[in-house]
Write an enzyme that holds these catalytic residues in place. Structure first.
Site, PDB file in Angstrom:
ATOM      1  NE  ARG A 150      -2.211   1.049   3.643  1.00  0.00           N
ATOM      2  CZ  ARG A 150      -2.443   0.289   4.706  1.00  0.00           C
ATOM      3  NH1 ARG A 150      -3.374  -0.651   4.664  1.00  0.00           N
ATOM      4  NH2 ARG A 150      -1.752   0.433   5.808  1.00  0.00           N
ATOM      5  CE1 TYR A 205     -13.757  15.496 -13.158  1.00  0.00           C
ATOM      6  CE2 TYR A 205     -13.043  14.978 -10.936  1.00  0.00           C
ATOM      7  CZ  TYR A 205     -13.537  14.574 -12.155  1.00  0.00           C
ATOM      8  OH  TYR A 205     -13.794  13.252 -12.365  1.00  0.00           O
ATOM      9  CE  LYS A 233     -10.195  12.289 -16.795  1.00  0.00           C
ATOM     10  NZ  LYS A 233     -10.424  13.387 -15.875  1.00  0.00           N
TER      11      LYS A 233
HETATM   12  C1  LIG Z   1     -11.043  13.320 -14.592  1.00  0.00           C
HETATM   13  C2  LIG Z   1     -10.567  14.436 -13.756  1.00  0.00           C
HETATM   14  C3  LIG Z   1     -10.192  14.231 -12.430  1.00  0.00           C
HETATM   15  C4  LIG Z   1     -10.429  12.934 -11.697  1.00  0.00           C
HETATM   16  O1  LIG Z   1      -9.666  11.892 -12.135  1.00  0.00           O
HETATM   17  P1  LIG Z   1     -10.156  10.370 -11.958  1.00  0.00           P
HETATM   18  O2  LIG Z   1      -8.940   9.605 -12.275  1.00  0.00           O
HETATM   19  O3  LIG Z   1     -11.290  10.199 -12.913  1.00  0.00           O
HETATM   20  O4  LIG Z   1     -10.578  10.223 -10.535  1.00  0.00           O
HETATM   21  C5  LIG Z   1      -9.651  15.286 -11.733  1.00  0.00           C
HETATM   22  N1  LIG Z   1      -9.505  16.486 -12.301  1.00  0.00           N
HETATM   23  C6  LIG Z   1      -9.880  16.730 -13.566  1.00  0.00           C
HETATM   24  C7  LIG Z   1      -9.687  18.089 -14.121  1.00  0.00           C
HETATM   25  C8  LIG Z   1     -10.431  15.714 -14.327  1.00  0.00           C
HETATM   26  O5  LIG Z   1     -10.848  15.980 -15.567  1.00  0.00           O
END
Ligand SMILES: *Cc1c(COP(=O)(O)O)cnc(C)c1O
Length: 398
Positions: A64, A117, A214
């Protein structure tokens, strides 16, 4: 060890976090699947306890807490953003939650940008407030005037730039200049820019976090987050992530590292295609406004040009007023801009957005429907033809 910074960034991107000489000459780091780490003696076990208690987190003690695979991704992203060390988390929202809870206690005041977000907004409104944190949303265009919102108990200012859905640019240096003399911690969600196009830590921000889901991973096949920290911020964020259970899985971390190596090539193409499509959209009679700070006539362009080295493929569009049926006729039948959340993968995506439901400090007054588009790596002319056919369907449904 991070790769020395004497190389160009695109070179660092390919080598950071890799140590083939320590691994039989094998190019990529091994994937460590583990919960248990064995110690040779009680003495060694006790050393890891001291290492952890001091906040060094140099030794590997338990799955972890991270493995050499996790460390490779953390070191690679740290080499790109600057900063001291990074903390990998289970997803981007985990990086947000860990970074906020690392610094906030009951009775503290948090300032958070209004067009943040959405799930980050909900985390603050629905959870932090339950634990006694006062939450105030601020206008993304506030700049140095944020000082007027400071209270005696203001502990953290949380930014995102450009903002989600509506893409306003925050004047990060002005906000940081107001915060630093008062010891207020600054955190930014840097997902839009990726670690390549904006370097918040160099401007004095304490934590720059990403949804590695992303652009860093880039292939829409995993969830992961990372928070890159200045030295003072590392121990609280690492301790909080570890104590809250926000750890990333080994295969996901490996795939994020693999995706990272092509980030520079991908970001160039995302920016080129998004710019081309955004300009084309500006000429369309169906479009009221395009929200993309890389465009010279965008209200945030001056800040973007001053502070950023590039742009991503994600932008917003406000359409002129039309019916829900017209919008559905357009979006339900796209060949390439498929309907779906997330972005930063190789493929193009579209979603209708509802900014008015996600802000309280700076009202959203556009009458027409809003969209968020992600320009993927497809041929940009194909993407434009897809939108053109969509507008034809929108018109036919009138
Ligand atoms: C998608 C997103 C997140 C969250 O990420 P996850 O991996 O989906 O939890 C945080 N900030 C922004 C700007 C995002 O577009």
């Amino acid at each position: 060890m991070n790769t020395p910074r004497k190389f160009a960034e695109e070179t660092v991107l390919l080598h950071a976090g890799r140590h083939p000489e320590d691994n039989y000459g094998i190019v990529n780091p091994p994937v460590y699947h583990t919960s248990t780490v064995l110690f040779r003696s009680v003495e060694e076990l006790l050393e890891t306890r001291v290492d952890r208690a001091s906040g060094a987190f140099e030794k590997f003690t338990y799955g972890r807490e991270g493995t050499p695979t996790t460390r490779a991704l953390e070191d690679a992203v740290t080499a790109l953003e600057g900063g001291y060390r990074a903390v990998v988390t289970s997803c981007g929202l985990g990086a947000i939650a860990a970074s906020l809870t690392a610094f906030l206690n009951a009775g503290d005041h948090l300032l958070i940008v209004d067009s943040v977000y959405g799930p980050a907004r909900h985390f603050c409104e629905d959870f932090l407030s339950r634990f006694g944190v006062e939450v105030t949303f601020f206008d993304p265009l506030i700049g140095g005037e944020i000082a007027g919102l400071f209270r005696g108990n203001t502990k953290v200012v949380y930014m995102e730039s450009p903002c989600s859905l509506t893409f306003e640019m925050v004047d990060v240096p002005a906000v940081v200049a107001a915060c630093r003399p008062r010891g207020i911690v600054t955190i930014i969600d840097n997902t839009w820019a990726s670690p390549l196009c904006f370097k918040p830590l160099a401007l004095g921000v304490d934590v720059s976090l990403h949804a590695a889901t992303k652009y860093i991973s880039g292939h829409s096949d995993l969830m992961l987050g990372i928070a890159v920290c200045r030295e003072d911020a590392f121990i609280p964020v690492k301790k909080t992530a570890s104590a809250s259970g926000y750890c990333g899985g080994p295969d996901d971390v490996y795939m994020a590292l693999r995706g990272l190596r092509t980030l520079a090539l991908r970001m160039k193409r995302h920016q080129e295609s998004a710019t081309r499509i955004a300009r084309w959209l500006q000429q369309r009679p169906e479009v009221a406004r395009v929200m993309y700070p890389a465009l010279p006539d965008d209200p945030g362009h001056a800040i973007w040009k001053r502070d950023f080295k590039g742009a991503s493929g994600l932008f917003g569009v406000v359409l002129k007023e039309c019916s829900a049926a017209q919008l559905a006729a357009m979006l339900d039948h796209m060949d390439l801009f498929k309907l779906g959340y997330s972005w930063g993968g190789f493929e193009s995506l579209a979603v209708p957005t509802y900014p008015a439901t996600l802000r309280s400090a700076s009202p959203w007054t556009e009458p027409g429907p809003a969209l968020r588009l992600h320009a993927g790596l497809e041929d940009p002319e194909d993407l434009i033809r897809d939108l053109e056919a969509g507008f034809a369907r929108l018109g036919d449904a009138a």
